[in-house]
Design a protein around this motif. Structure first.
Motif, short mmCIF file in Angstrom:
data_model
loop_
_atom_site.label_atom_id
_atom_site.label_comp_id
_atom_site.label_asym_id
_atom_site.label_seq_id
_atom_site.Cartn_x
_atom_site.Cartn_y
_atom_site.Cartn_z
N HIS A 287 0.84 -1.21 0.00
CA HIS A 287 0.00 0.00 0.00
C HIS A 287 0.88 1.26 0.00
O HIS A 287 0.63 2.20 -0.75
CB HIS A 287 -0.92 0.01 1.21
N SER B 77 1.38 3.74 -3.30
CA SER B 77 0.93 5.12 -3.18
C SER B 77 1.93 6.08 -3.81
O SER B 77 1.57 7.14 -4.30
CB SER B 77 0.68 5.48 -1.72
N VAL C 82 1.17 5.60 -7.79
CA VAL C 82 -0.07 6.12 -8.37
C VAL C 82 -0.67 7.30 -7.60
O VAL C 82 -1.67 7.86 -8.02
CB VAL C 82 -1.15 5.01 -8.48
N GLN D 107 -1.45 10.57 -9.54
CA GLN D 107 -2.46 10.33 -10.58
C GLN D 107 -3.83 10.12 -9.95
O GLN D 107 -4.84 10.60 -10.46
CB GLN D 107 -2.07 9.13 -11.45
N LEU D 108 -3.85 9.44 -8.82
CA LEU D 108 -5.12 9.20 -8.14
C LEU D 108 -5.74 10.53 -7.72
O LEU D 108 -6.95 10.75 -7.87
CB LEU D 108 -4.91 8.30 -6.92
N TRP E 129 -7.20 12.11 -10.73
CA TRP E 129 -8.50 11.49 -11.04
C TRP E 129 -9.60 12.02 -10.15
O TRP E 129 -10.71 12.30 -10.61
CB TRP E 129 -8.40 9.97 -10.89
N PHE F 266 -1.73 2.61 -14.78
CA PHE F 266 -2.14 3.28 -13.54
C PHE F 266 -3.44 2.70 -12.97
O PHE F 266 -3.59 2.59 -11.76
CB PHE F 266 -2.25 4.79 -13.75
N THR G 223 -3.69 1.20 -9.32
CA THR G 223 -4.65 1.86 -8.42
C THR G 223 -5.61 0.83 -7.83
O THR G 223 -6.00 0.92 -6.67
CB THR G 223 -5.43 2.95 -9.16
N LEU H 147 -3.78 -0.64 -5.05
CA LEU H 147 -3.73 0.32 -3.93
C LEU H 147 -5.06 0.29 -3.16
O LEU H 147 -5.07 0.25 -1.93
CB LEU H 147 -3.46 1.73 -4.46
N SER H 148 -6.18 0.29 -3.89
CA SER H 148 -7.49 0.25 -3.24
C SER H 148 -7.68 -1.05 -2.49
O SER H 148 -8.18 -1.05 -1.36
CB SER H 148 -8.61 0.38 -4.28
N SER I 101 -12.02 1.84 -8.64
CA SER I 101 -10.89 1.26 -9.37
C SER I 101 -11.28 0.01 -10.16
O SER I 101 -10.79 -0.18 -11.27
CB SER I 101 -9.70 1.00 -8.44
N GLY J 78 -7.63 11.39 -0.13
CA GLY J 78 -6.47 11.21 -1.00
C GLY J 78 -5.31 12.10 -0.59
O GLY J 78 -4.15 11.67 -0.54
#
Lengths: 237, 240
Positions: A8, A12, A15, A18-19, A22, A210, A214, A217-218, B34, B221
């Protein structure tokens, strides 16, 4: 659990930014004025003069006999005059590659849209102020309409939002209007779709890269959260 | 210097607590974003739109067949609009509008072919379909179209094939053209999009639920990025 925390954290880095892009661009799509970003602030439907003089009208068959073989021939009106529009190569959609020719339906002459005609066609669909500043024939990719694959005239108006009207060279079809409001939104779409080459698509390698990471990551974040909950970390602040 | 460290320490700790609590509520939505994002990105959008289901036939108009003239049509049907001459499978045909109605007329015999019957609609769908499967059903839709068919296209025949992904072609009963096509991957895409924008009915990106969740997610985030900075990029701080 160790690998979950480890991945994780490192994902991070890969991405994270970029996250955030988004999230912010997605938030912008939620907020944006859906009317304005259509680029159609000064668009109007032209009043078509559709009356045909049948004694003067040439037969579709007559035109076909002198033209290249066609998949379809359509009687259309441009600037109040009837034309036959022949399609010699049919794209699945109008914006895909198509090959047309245009014949005057009264005289039978093969016609190519002139700059003057294009200007007049664009003006028919425009109800704003300002004058035509420039007219350009674009044969390559079009920034405002990335999916349009056919040669297209760009008619630029000198109004406050820099409206451009796009007229397809082969058919006289109005591809659409664009202006600074639409271009502003397009910038966010470019960011959200990582479409830096202006392909008008989100199926690109950088997106896949990505999106894939991602997802991990989630997933690791989700597992971590469940783990924390199980261990009673959510009982109090 | 010492002050700075102290402040940084607080920022890290606060971010940690915030991120932890924020994600208790948002981690599921991040998963949804995602997973749906991956689906949309990895499946080619032209495939999703069923472009590979249709041949996009390029048959040219058989000129010797054209016996009916535009003037004949004008005499018989009166004022006509949106006139075109094209091909229906192997026949030269006129398509036009007169009054409120649309017509498909055989250009050799002058016979009215519209509205298409079931047999003609299936024949047309098979002519355009790229797959090898059989037709399992054909249904004429005259009103209340499903989500996947625009009301402007009515009336239309829905022709279903028994291939992978349950593909269907929609043939206009009036023009005889394949007006749209669908398979399960597109139908799934529509749902995926609804979940991505958090509007489970109208696919409206401007909805209030998305507004609040996205706003919350941005703070989540940012707190995560702050943690990335302190815990991964600059890990020499004081932490357990």
């Amino acid at each position: 659990m160790k690998w979950v925390r480890w991945s994780h954290k490192w994902l991070s880095i890969v991405v994270g930014l970029q996250l955030l892009i988004w999230l912010v661009s997605g938030f912008y799509f939620n907020l944006m004025d859906h009317e304005k970003v259509g680029g159609n602030q000064y668009r109007q439907t032209p009043i078509q003069q559709s009356s045909i003089n049948y004694t003067q009208l040439l037969e579709a068959k007559h035109i076909l006999a002198q033209a290249e073989p066609a998949i379809s021939i359509e009687l259309i009106h441009l600037l109040g005059r009837p034309y036959y529009l022949l399609n010699h190569h049919k794209g699945l959609y109008p914006h895909f590659k198509n090959r047309y020719s245009l014949y005057d339906a009264y005289q039978g002459e093969l016609t190519e849209l002139s700059e003057e005609m294009v200007k007049a066609l664009a003006l028919q669909t425009y109800n704003g102020s300002g004058k035509v500043a420039s007219v350009k024939l674009l044969t390559g990719p079009i920034d405002d309409f990335a999916k349009q694959k056919n040669a297209t005239w760009q008619v630029n108006f000198d109004n406050q939002v820099n409206t451009s009207v796009y007229v397809e060279a082969g058919s006289g079809r109005i591809v659409g209007h664009s202006d600074d409001d639409k271009r502003f939104a397009d910038f966010f779409f470019m960011l959200h779709f990582m479409d830096y080459g202006g392909q008008g698509s989100f199926n690109n390698p950088q997106m896949m890269f990505f999106a894939f990471f991602t997802f991990w990551l989630s997933l690791t974040g989700f597992i971590w959260t469940v783990h924390l909950a199980k261990r009673g970390h959510y009982k109090r602040l | 210097m010492k002050n700075n460290n102290k402040r940084a320490f607080h920022l890290e700790k606060r971010s940690r607590t915030f991120h932890k609590w924020c994600m208790l509520f948002l981690s599921v939505q991040f998963m949804i974003w995602s997973v749906t994002g991956v689906y949309m990105v990895f499946f080619d959008i032209d495939y999703i739109h069923g472009d590979s289901l249709v041949k996009n036939q390029q048959n040219t108009i058989p000129l010797q067949q054209v016996q009916v003239s535009v003037k004949d049509l004008h005499q018989q049907y009166g004022e006509i609009e949106s006139l075109s001459l094209g091909v229906f499978i192997d026949k030269a045909v006129y398509r036009f509008q007169s009054g409120e109605r649309f017509y498909l007329v055989d250009a050799r015999t002058g016979k009215l072919l519209s509205p298409l019957d079931e047999h003609a609609a299936i024949y047309r769908a098979k002519h355009e379909y790229t797959g090898t499967g059989n037709v399992v059903s054909a249904q004429l839709i005259e009103q209340n179209p499903p989500f996947e068919l625009s009301p402007k296209r009515l009336p239309a025949w829905r022709v279903d094939f028994d291939d992978f992904g349950a593909p269907a072609l929609y043939v206009s009963a009036l023009s005889g053209e394949v007006v749209t096509k669908r398979h399960e991957w597109w139908r799934l895409f529509d749902w995926v999009f609804r979940f991505h924008v958090m509007d489970y009915q109208d696919s409206d990106v401007g909805n209030k639920l998305l507004f609040w969740v996205a706003l919350f997610a941005i703070t989540g985030g940012v707190s995560g990025l702050i943690l990335t900075y302190f815990r991964v990029l600059k890990p020499q701080g004081v932490h357990k």
